[in-house]
Design an enzyme around this catalytic site. Sequence first.
Site, PDB file in Angstrom:
ATOM      1  NE  ARG A   1      -3.701   1.232   1.320  1.00  0.00           N
ATOM      2  CZ  ARG A   1      -4.488   2.094   1.940  1.00  0.00           C
ATOM      3  NH1 ARG A   1      -5.049   1.791   3.082  1.00  0.00           N
ATOM      4  NH2 ARG A   1      -4.721   3.284   1.417  1.00  0.00           N
TER       5      ARG A   1
ATOM      6  NE  ARG B   1       0.005  -0.710   5.087  1.00  0.00           N
ATOM      7  CZ  ARG B   1      -1.016   0.118   5.297  1.00  0.00           C
ATOM      8  NH1 ARG B   1      -2.234  -0.363   5.453  1.00  0.00           N
ATOM      9  NH2 ARG B   1      -0.805   1.425   5.351  1.00  0.00           N
TER      10      ARG B   1
ATOM     11  CG  ASP C   1      -3.646   2.375   8.046  1.00  0.00           C
ATOM     12  OD1 ASP C   1      -3.507   1.877   6.911  1.00  0.00           O
ATOM     13  OD2 ASP C   1      -4.475   3.275   8.300  1.00  0.00           O
TER      14      ASP C   1
ATOM     15  CD  GLU D   1      -3.447   9.939   4.176  1.00  0.00           C
ATOM     16  OE1 GLU D   1      -2.775   8.937   4.465  1.00  0.00           O
ATOM     17  OE2 GLU D   1      -4.498   9.879   3.523  1.00  0.00           O
TER      18      GLU D   1
ATOM     19  NE  ARG E   1      -8.205  10.945   4.395  1.00  0.00           N
ATOM     20  CZ  ARG E   1      -8.001   9.631   4.499  1.00  0.00           C
ATOM     21  NH1 ARG E   1      -6.931   9.076   3.935  1.00  0.00           N
ATOM     22  NH2 ARG E   1      -8.836   8.860   5.161  1.00  0.00           N
TER      23      ARG E   1
ATOM     24  CE1 TYR F   1      -5.190   6.670   1.108  1.00  0.00           C
ATOM     25  CE2 TYR F   1      -2.922   6.820   1.869  1.00  0.00           C
ATOM     26  CZ  TYR F   1      -4.273   6.836   2.132  1.00  0.00           C
ATOM     27  OH  TYR F   1      -4.716   7.039   3.424  1.00  0.00           O
TER      28      TYR F   1
ATOM     29  CD  GLU G   1      -3.355   2.549  -1.847  1.00  0.00           C
ATOM     30  OE1 GLU G   1      -2.570   2.364  -0.901  1.00  0.00           O
ATOM     31  OE2 GLU G   1      -4.496   3.053  -1.678  1.00  0.00           O
TER      32      GLU G   1
END
Length: 387
Positions: free
Chosen positions: A53, A72, A78, A239, A255, A344, A366
């Site tokens: 990600r 990840r 996250d 963000e 954002r 993103y 993504e």
Amino acid sequence: METGSWTSAGFLLLSALLSGCLCAYSPAQLDPLVFEEQLLWVSGAQGQVNTYRIPLITFTPQGSLLAIAEGRKSSSGDIGAKFIAVRRSTDKGNTWSPTAFIVDDGSFTDGLNLGSVVVDEEAGSVILIYSICFHLYHCKPASTMMVESWDDGLSWSRPKNLSVQLGVKAFAPGPGFGIQKRLDPAKGRLVVCGHGTIEGDGVFCILSDDHGETWRNGAALKSIPYNQPKKSQDFNPDECQPVELMDGSIMINVRNQNNYHCHCRIVVRSLDGGLTLPVEELFFDTALIDPAVAAGALQKDGVLYFTNPSSDQKRVNLTLRWSLTNGKTWENKAVQIWPGPSGYSCLTSLNGDSVEDQKYIFVIYEKGHKDIIETISFVKIHLYGGR
Ligand SMILES: *[C@@H]1O[C@H](CO)[C@@H](O)[C@H](O)[C@H]1NC(C)=O
Ligand SMILES: *[C@@H]1O[C@H](CO)[C@@H](O)[C@H](O)[C@H]1NC(C)=O
């Protein structure tokens, strides 16, 4: 006939002078086309990584492209342990190196999070800034970390803890790129902007005037109510992606986490090289509808480009838009890059003097069929419809 050709020659010359480049193309000829697309990472396909990600992309001072993402390790969440994954292209995105894991946080409960990549063209280095323990999940404090490459992204320094200089604070850079000021004020300065914790949120910038040796805190645009739990529609800038405009100001596309005023992007400008973000320079860009996500922005030859999942509710419909007026208005024609799930995104371009480099911008995003976390995709956009 003669008048017509003089007018367009004059326009070309004028736009070349304005954009500071002797471009073979003018903004009036823009007709972006998805020229090529490649999947750089597929979640679950490689043993050690569950999910890729948070893709970043940048040019390097030597004219390569670096694609960077979080690997990840055990879930798509996250928090948890991660790698920083890098792939490198020395042929303008045609072919890519295998994945290198340049940082490994071990088995951290609340590991690293990307991040801003910033190119120091004066020094010839690439700097990557990320956080660890951002969510304070079974760890404290949050730290802001930096690694640096002096050889075009092949090897990277050991992580350096910038919180020693900046003070301890939860700071999530980007995600996207930081900038080196090309124009005054503060020509040469590195400016990296990001956001705070959900409660202590806002846009915060850190600055370096010595090529990343030392960093200090710069502009802050704080959420309201600050350091308190938020409600739906509170002012909560999150963000963000800064770009330098041709007048030397820094425009940050942000954002709008809690949908204050609109389901659209917050835009704010710094006129002093990242020291302040005055409220007078803030507006809501209702043309850029947004589901609350990290978006891509780029200024190239006087044109502002923007990518996001263009929907006010869902992360679908990754769309490229462009503005010939520094974001005051957007051209009606937009390019849909992917209709399905998309999250993103980040943009870059090469800055060479060649006509070839003027023709392309590059997008990383993504992309999925059912969910945004399935793949990370790289797109080469021909700005002039393949001409
Ligand atoms: C980074 O530095 C801060 C401030 O000195 C410290 O509190 C923190 O534990 C350090 N983080 C790491 C990962 O070493
Ligand atoms: C995709 O985005 C474009 C640009 O905002 C918009 O015109 C179009 O309606 C969107 N499509 C969907 C399916 O949301």
